[in-house]
Design an enzyme around this catalytic site. Structure first.
Site, short mmCIF file in Angstrom:
data_model
loop_
_atom_site.label_atom_id
_atom_site.label_comp_id
_atom_site.label_asym_id
_atom_site.label_seq_id
_atom_site.Cartn_x
_atom_site.Cartn_y
_atom_site.Cartn_z
N ASP A 99 0.85 -1.20 0.00
CA ASP A 99 0.00 0.00 0.00
C ASP A 99 0.88 1.25 0.00
O ASP A 99 2.05 1.20 0.42
CB ASP A 99 -0.87 0.03 1.26
CG ASP A 99 -1.82 -1.14 1.34
OD1 ASP A 99 -2.14 -1.70 0.27
OD2 ASP A 99 -2.22 -1.49 2.46
N1 URA Z 1 -1.01 -5.95 3.96
C1 URA Z 1 -1.53 -4.71 3.98
O1 URA Z 1 -2.57 -4.47 4.58
N2 URA Z 1 -0.89 -3.73 3.31
C2 URA Z 1 0.28 -3.92 2.68
O2 URA Z 1 0.84 -2.98 2.12
C3 URA Z 1 0.81 -5.21 2.66
C4 URA Z 1 0.15 -6.22 3.31
#
Ligand code: URA
Length: 227
Positions: A99
């Site tokens: 993310d």
């Molecule tokens: N899980 C998440 O919630 N976000 C990420 O960036 C990676 C794994």
């Protein structure tokens, strides 16, 4: 191609370390000690590092220390892209996105079969995250995470995961699958909230702690061949 760029593509040296190797006179072009990182080299030039001949690999395999605020796609109007951090990234894609607000290890490659092996659930590649929570983790929440939780909008529980406490609100989580926003959704399902997330490793590849946020290096052959 500039010499420092060639070195960072043909070895696991970052651009900075490539420049250092040139200053240390470890690099030769056609048997002459290289003097400048900016020197343009030709396809026909013989480049050596510590007397070892270097060739550009057929595919590229890269680890990036992703900073917060960057997305793992090319087409986001509101965020900078991780592809802007890596030189000549046109042929690269990300093997396992993070993310925008998540930091840590991102793998990029030009080899689609390789990224499939890294990301496919069938290969059950471990991913280790350092997770910071809004509230102290209760025993009940920890047990739920370890056994598997039903994520919002899904009907099967997540695979069992491993937790290792660092403090009341910080822990290391090992996952064996990679669903969309999985870590944040898992803790949300227990009533807690992830406020910081950092990926430390994927399979046997551990984020190199010499890489500052935004820096990258090529994987060594041992790192990419083991997937
Ligand atoms: N899980 C998440 O919630 N976000 C990420 O960036 C990676 C794994």
């Amino acid at each position: 191609m500039r010499l420092d760029k060639f070195l960072s593509h043909a070895t696991e040296l970052t651009r900075t370390l490539a420049k250092q190797a040139i200053r240390q006179q470890r690099v030769r072009i056609n048997n002459q000690i290289a003097r400048s990182a900016a020197q343009i080299i030709l396809d026909t030039d013989l480049i050596t590092l510590d007397a070892e001949k270097l060739v550009l690999p057929e595919n590229r395999y890269i680890m990036l220390h992703k900073p917060a605020g960057y997305v793992c796609t090319r087409d986001d109007a509101h965020h900078a892209s991780v592809f802007s951090l890596v030189s000549d990234s046109d042929e690269l894609h990300v093997a396992g996105r993070l993310d925008a607000d998540t930091t840590g290890l991102v793998l990029l490659t030009s080899n689609g079969q390789w990224s499939h092996r890294v990301t496919s659930p069938r290969h059950k590649c471990n991913k280790v995250y350092c997770v910071t929570l809004a509230q102290a983790l209760s025993r009940e929440q920890a047990a739920q995470i370890e056994q598997g939780v039903i994520l919002h909008g899904e009907n099967r529980p997540t695979l069992p995961a491993q937790l290792q406490g660092i403090s009341d609100t910080q822990l290391r989580l090992t996952l064996h699958e990679g669903k969309y926003h999985q870590v944040k959704r898992m803790f949300a399902a227990t009533g807690n909230e992830v406020i910081r997330l950092h990926r430390e490793s994927i399979g046997h590849v551990i984020l190199d702690n010499n890489l500052q946020p935004g820096e990258w290096r090529n994987l060594t052959a041992a790192e990419y061949e083991a997937f």
